[in-house]
Design a protein around this motif. Structure first.
Motif, PDB file in Angstrom:
ATOM      1  N   TYR A  27       0.834  -1.205   0.000  1.00 34.67           N
ATOM      2  CA  TYR A  27       0.000   0.000   0.000  1.00 34.67           C
ATOM      3  C   TYR A  27       0.869   1.255   0.000  1.00 34.67           C
ATOM      4  O   TYR A  27       0.544   2.239  -0.671  1.00 34.67           O
ATOM      5  N   ASP A  28       1.961   1.247   0.753  1.00 31.99           N
ATOM      6  CA  ASP A  28       2.874   2.395   0.766  1.00 31.99           C
ATOM      7  C   ASP A  28       3.409   2.670  -0.634  1.00 31.99           C
ATOM      8  O   ASP A  28       3.446   3.818  -1.095  1.00 31.99           O
ATOM      9  N   ILE A  29       3.840   1.600  -1.300  1.00 34.92           N
ATOM     10  CA  ILE A  29       4.435   1.752  -2.632  1.00 34.92           C
ATOM     11  C   ILE A  29       3.387   2.228  -3.633  1.00 34.92           C
ATOM     12  O   ILE A  29       3.647   3.130  -4.444  1.00 34.92           O
ATOM     13  N   MET A  30       2.192   1.642  -3.583  1.00 39.54           N
ATOM     14  CA  MET A  30       1.148   2.062  -4.518  1.00 39.54           C
ATOM     15  C   MET A  30       0.717   3.496  -4.268  1.00 39.54           C
ATOM     16  O   MET A  30       0.387   4.233  -5.213  1.00 39.54           O
ATOM     17  N   SER A  31       0.729   3.926  -3.017  1.00 38.85           N
ATOM     18  CA  SER A  31       0.400   5.315  -2.703  1.00 38.85           C
ATOM     19  C   SER A  31       1.435   6.264  -3.298  1.00 38.85           C
ATOM     20  O   SER A  31       1.086   7.301  -3.884  1.00 38.85           O
ATOM     21  N   LEU A  32       2.702   5.904  -3.161  1.00 39.55           N
ATOM     22  CA  LEU A  32       3.762   6.722  -3.758  1.00 39.55           C
ATOM     23  C   LEU A  32       3.644   6.737  -5.279  1.00 39.55           C
ATOM     24  O   LEU A  32       3.832   7.780  -5.922  1.00 39.55           O
ATOM     25  N   CYS A  33       3.332   5.591  -5.868  1.00 42.53           N
ATOM     26  CA  CYS A  33       3.151   5.523  -7.321  1.00 42.53           C
ATOM     27  C   CYS A  33       1.998   6.421  -7.765  1.00 42.53           C
ATOM     28  O   CYS A  33       2.071   7.055  -8.836  1.00 42.53           O
ATOM     29  N   ALA A  34       0.935   6.479  -6.972  1.00 41.74           N
ATOM     30  CA  ALA A  34      -0.188   7.347  -7.305  1.00 41.74           C
ATOM     31  C   ALA A  34       0.244   8.808  -7.344  1.00 41.74           C
ATOM     32  O   ALA A  34      -0.173   9.570  -8.228  1.00 41.74           O
ATOM     33  N   HIS A  35       1.074   9.203  -6.399  1.00 40.30           N
ATOM     34  CA  HIS A  35       1.601  10.576  -6.356  1.00 40.30           C
ATOM     35  C   HIS A  35       2.400  10.881  -7.618  1.00 40.30           C
ATOM     36  O   HIS A  35       2.174  11.895  -8.290  1.00 40.30           O
ATOM     37  N   GLU A  36       3.328   9.975  -7.951  1.00 36.37           N
ATOM     38  CA  GLU A  36       4.202  10.222  -9.099  1.00 36.37           C
ATOM     39  C   GLU A  36       3.447  10.139 -10.420  1.00 36.37           C
ATOM     40  O   GLU A  36       3.698  10.922 -11.343  1.00 36.37           O
TER      41      GLU A  36
END
Length: 276
Positions: free
Chosen positions: A180-189
């Motif tokens: 979830y942390d990684i997907m959240s960061l991917c959403a930002h980028e």
């Protein structure tokens, strides 16, 4: 967490003193091999990231070499749809937050790619068809950076219209603890990328990019409500979201700020001692 018991005696006999018994609790998460290849998830996965190590001959576990009973259901070779037995997973898997930096760096790229795709994004949009490493990027990013050739700074290696999303590989298991942390960061980028494609330099000059990206990441993207406390607390400690988001939006996204007092982003680094 594993529990290791040392046997002192059985019915008075002490011949077993050098034998230890490892008891592993069932886990709920996503599993990868040491190279970062996705193997599948437990039925009730909480997106914690587990890595399989080596068998008794010291050979790395892989898609063609897995512990007996590892799958409750196997329907694909690339891991999609495979259901992992939570008890066997707990016995053979190591959570990524306990691994040394060398081990984590070996698997970061493929794990990031997996969650980028799971989040609904297409690697083919990117010049290198992969999430690249931002560790030595001249932009000096804390977590990640998105580049578009002809538009963003430090993107001379890209032709006009070519894109690159970079994440600091060493953050996996350090502040990016879960899927979830990684997907959240991917959403930002990816929000940056969509707007760069759409608006070009106007986006950078006139449209408050970080305000838009953080607001999307925390108030729109579905993964934010599941991210780990450490990821959320570290973003708060960095302060960029607080400086760029509207005050009301920030409070709604991050909640009671008292919970972050005393947070140390380096608190768990000493626990990362397992090399696979």
């Amino acid at each position: 967490m594993d529990l290791t018991l040392r046997i002192k005696e059985i019915n008075g006999a002490t011949d077993f003193q050098n034998i230890t018994l490892k008891i592993s609790k069932p886990v709920e998460g996503d599993f990868f091999d040491m190279s970062g290849n996705y193997l599948g998830s437990t039925k009730q996965s909480k997106k914690e990231i587990y890595i399989l190590g080596r068998d008794f001959l010291r050979n790395p576990y892989s898609r063609t070499n897995l512990p007996r009973g590892f799958y409750d259901k196997q329907i694909s070779f690339d891991g999609r749809g495979n259901i992992i037995n939570s008890k066997i997973g707990g016995q053979y898997g190591t959570i990524v937050t306990n691994l040394t930096i060398d081990t984590r760096l070996r698997l970061a790229e493929k794990v990031f790619n997996h969650y980028y795709i799971e989040a609904g994004y297409n690697l083919d949009e990117l010049k290198y068809k992969t999430i690249t490493d931002a560790t030595n990027d001249p932009s000096g990013t804390g977590y990640a950076v998105t580049k578009l050739g002809g538009i963003t700074s430090n993107s001379e290696y890209l032709k006009n219209g070519e894109a690159d999303i970079k994440i600091v590989y060493g953050h996996i298991g350090l502040n990016l603890d879960t899927g979830y942390d990684i997907m959240s960061l991917c959403a930002h980028e990816h929000n940056h990328l969509e707007d760069l494609f759409k608006y070009g330099k106007k986006y950078l000059n006139d449209m408050f990019p970080e305000t838009k990206a953080y607001t999307y990441q925390t108030l729109v993207d579905k993964n934010w409500k599941f991210v780990s406390f450490r990821f959320r607390a570290n973003l708060h400690s960095i302060g960029l979201a607080a400086r760029t988001m509207y005050k009301e939006d920030y409070k709604k996204a991050f909640g009671d700020l008292e919970q972050y007092k005393g947070f140390d982003p380096n608190e768990n680094i000493s626990k990362q001692t397992i090399t696979l």
